[in-house]
Scaffold this motif. Structure first.
Motif, PDB file in Angstrom:
ATOM      1  N   GLU A   1       1.119  -1.365   0.104  1.00 39.07           N
ATOM      2  CA  GLU A   1      -0.001  -0.087   0.125  1.00 39.07           C
ATOM      3  C   GLU A   1       0.983   1.373  -0.320  1.00 39.07           C
ATOM      4  O   GLU A   1       0.185   2.546  -0.539  1.00 39.07           O
ATOM      5  N   HIS A   2       1.732   1.313   0.488  1.00 38.72           N
ATOM      6  CA  HIS A   2       3.191   2.444   0.682  1.00 38.72           C
ATOM      7  C   HIS A   2       4.750   2.126   0.199  1.00 38.72           C
ATOM      8  O   HIS A   2       4.248   1.656  -0.211  1.00 38.72           O
ATOM      9  N   PHE A   3       4.470   3.032  -0.802  1.00 43.48           N
ATOM     10  CA  PHE A   3       5.536   2.594  -1.570  1.00 43.48           C
ATOM     11  C   PHE A   3       6.638   4.100  -1.709  1.00 43.48           C
ATOM     12  O   PHE A   3       7.062   4.456  -2.535  1.00 43.48           O
ATOM     13  N   PRO A   4       7.369   4.500  -0.625  1.00 46.19           N
ATOM     14  CA  PRO A   4       7.781   5.806  -0.344  1.00 46.19           C
ATOM     15  C   PRO A   4       8.933   5.381  -1.205  1.00 46.19           C
ATOM     16  O   PRO A   4       9.698   7.119  -1.339  1.00 46.19           O
ATOM     17  N   GLU A   5      10.043   4.487  -1.629  1.00 49.25           N
ATOM     18  CA  GLU A   5      11.001   4.093  -1.790  1.00 49.25           C
ATOM     19  C   GLU A   5      11.007   5.007  -4.035  1.00 49.25           C
ATOM     20  O   GLU A   5      11.717   5.364  -3.900  1.00 49.25           O
ATOM     21  N   LEU A   6       9.612   4.347  -4.350  1.00 47.02           N
ATOM     22  CA  LEU A   6       9.634   4.666  -5.311  1.00 47.02           C
ATOM     23  C   LEU A   6       9.726   6.682  -5.723  1.00 47.02           C
ATOM     24  O   LEU A   6       9.831   6.383  -6.848  1.00 47.02           O
ATOM     25  N   GLU A   7       8.930   7.248  -5.047  1.00 50.31           N
ATOM     26  CA  GLU A   7       8.729   9.055  -5.091  1.00 50.31           C
ATOM     27  C   GLU A   7      10.307   9.525  -5.726  1.00 50.31           C
ATOM     28  O   GLU A   7      10.569  10.203  -6.654  1.00 50.31           O
TER      29      GLU A   7
ATOM     30  N   LEU B   1      11.743   7.879  -9.232  1.00 48.28           N
ATOM     31  CA  LEU B   1      10.864   7.954 -10.426  1.00 48.28           C
ATOM     32  C   LEU B   1      11.333   9.040 -10.028  1.00 48.28           C
ATOM     33  O   LEU B   1      10.790   9.641 -11.888  1.00 48.28           O
ATOM     34  N   ALA B   2      11.942   9.882  -9.923  1.00 42.41           N
ATOM     35  CA  ALA B   2      12.521  11.788  -9.941  1.00 42.41           C
ATOM     36  C   ALA B   2      13.499  11.586 -10.904  1.00 42.41           C
ATOM     37  O   ALA B   2      14.468  11.309 -11.599  1.00 42.41           O
ATOM     38  N   GLY B   3      12.661  12.398 -12.388  1.00 38.13           N
ATOM     39  CA  GLY B   3      12.937  13.196 -13.236  1.00 38.13           C
ATOM     40  C   GLY B   3      12.946  11.967 -14.623  1.00 38.13           C
ATOM     41  O   GLY B   3      12.659  11.997 -15.560  1.00 38.13           O
ATOM     42  N   ARG B   4      11.750  11.556 -14.124  1.00 42.33           N
ATOM     43  CA  ARG B   4      11.419  10.365 -15.374  1.00 42.33           C
ATOM     44  C   ARG B   4       9.741  11.066 -15.803  1.00 42.33           C
ATOM     45  O   ARG B   4       8.821  11.407 -14.720  1.00 42.33           O
TER      46      ARG B   4
ATOM     47  N   GLY C   1       7.274  10.223 -30.801  1.00 42.16           N
ATOM     48  CA  GLY C   1       7.500   9.195 -30.494  1.00 42.16           C
ATOM     49  C   GLY C   1       7.521   9.183 -28.776  1.00 42.16           C
ATOM     50  O   GLY C   1       7.751   9.971 -28.644  1.00 42.16           O
ATOM     51  N   ALA C   2       7.883   7.775 -28.413  1.00 39.85           N
ATOM     52  CA  ALA C   2       7.826   7.813 -26.680  1.00 39.85           C
ATOM     53  C   ALA C   2       9.423   8.283 -25.951  1.00 39.85           C
ATOM     54  O   ALA C   2      10.378   8.120 -27.251  1.00 39.85           O
ATOM     55  N   PRO C   3       8.901   9.134 -25.963  1.00 49.50           N
ATOM     56  CA  PRO C   3      10.536   9.721 -24.597  1.00 49.50           C
ATOM     57  C   PRO C   3      11.160   8.244 -24.202  1.00 49.50           C
ATOM     58  O   PRO C   3      11.018   6.982 -23.902  1.00 49.50           O
ATOM     59  N   ALA C   4      12.405   8.383 -23.702  1.00 51.45           N
ATOM     60  CA  ALA C   4      13.664   7.618 -23.253  1.00 51.45           C
ATOM     61  C   ALA C   4      13.028   7.404 -21.906  1.00 51.45           C
ATOM     62  O   ALA C   4      13.361   5.926 -21.477  1.00 51.45           O
ATOM     63  N   GLU C   5      12.663   8.064 -20.896  1.00 51.57           N
ATOM     64  CA  GLU C   5      11.616   7.557 -20.046  1.00 51.57           C
ATOM     65  C   GLU C   5      10.573   6.729 -19.684  1.00 51.57           C
ATOM     66  O   GLU C   5       9.767   7.447 -18.636  1.00 51.57           O
ATOM     67  N   ARG C   6       9.512   7.372 -20.285  1.00 48.29           N
ATOM     68  CA  ARG C   6       8.035   7.189 -20.524  1.00 48.29           C
ATOM     69  C   ARG C   6       8.061   5.723 -19.312  1.00 48.29           C
ATOM     70  O   ARG C   6       8.239   4.657 -19.733  1.00 48.29           O
ATOM     71  N   LEU C   7       7.165   6.311 -18.259  1.00 47.49           N
ATOM     72  CA  LEU C   7       6.824   4.697 -17.788  1.00 47.49           C
ATOM     73  C   LEU C   7       5.470   4.856 -17.083  1.00 47.49           C
ATOM     74  O   LEU C   7       4.626   6.027 -16.707  1.00 47.49           O
TER      75      LEU C   7
END
Length: 204
Positions: A62-68, A71-74, A97-103
């Motif tokens: 439920e908690h994903f504190p590491e992701l912030e 994913l910075a800059g993506r 076209g799709a960017p290099a870091e699309r998530l």
């Protein structure tokens, strides 16, 4: 005594889906955030999507504190409806076209549980959102859709990737999904399925 299960797809060994799970490459990275209550569900389509995509990851919680910070800059998009959500079709049509870091971040769970994930991760709720276009029909014959156009997790991911990267490129992900549904229907019996899910009344 519980039945032996495949360590990869988590299905009973007699109904292992691994031979039907492809290994597909995608330019878009897919991150599935699965609510813990979904992990033991017999119809765990998020797992099928994660196994079938080389550029996908499944995280449970439920908690994903590491992701912030990860994913910075993506360029990250949250697949979840909202007033300012952009349809995936509009995103595909809007760039060269799709960017290099699309998530693509995909919450997995009931609508209530998915909203719980967003509530527990405020930074996630602030991401730009993607929604599915109108007129989509789910093949998920064992669950009543909460509304028009509602798809299972694997169906939603396939639709997004096909739209962003080429129609039909990711349809193979649905083979294991269809087999999963067919196996569940066979287990309950055709008559029970028709009575409980199609609303049919047995003939006298």
């Amino acid at each position: 005594m519980s039945r032996a299960r495949c360590p990869r797809c988590a299905r009973p060994l007699t109904h292992c889906l691994c031979p039907l799970i492809p290994h597909l490459s995608s330019h878009t990275r897919v991150l599935i955030l699965q609510h813990p209550d979904e992990t033991a569900h017999a119809l765990n389509t998020a797992r099928l999507a994660a196994l079938g995509l080389a550029n996908a990851e499944l995280r449970v919680g439920e908690h994903f504190p590491e992701l912030e910070s990860e994913l910075a800059g993506r360029e990250a998009w949250l697949l979840f409806p909202g007033e300012q959500a952009l349809t995936v079709e509009a995103l595909a049509a809007g760039g060269s076209g799709a960017p290099a870091e699309r998530l693509l971040i995909v919450p997995d769970g009931t609508w209530r549980k998915a909203r719980r994930i967003l509530h527990c991760n405020p930074w996630l709720a602030s991401l730009p959102r993607l929604s599915l276009g109108e007129g989509l029909v789910s093949r998920y014959r064992l669950r009543k859709a909460p509304g028009p156009g509602a798809l299972s997790t694997v169906e939603a991911i396939v639709h997004c990737l096909n739209t962003l990267e080429g129609a039909g490129r990711f349809d193979a992900l649905l083979l294991s999904f269809e087999a999963l549904i067919d196996a569940q229907i066979a287990a309950m019996g055709e008559a029970t399925y028709r009575r409980n899910h199609l609303g049919e009344t047995p003939a006298d």
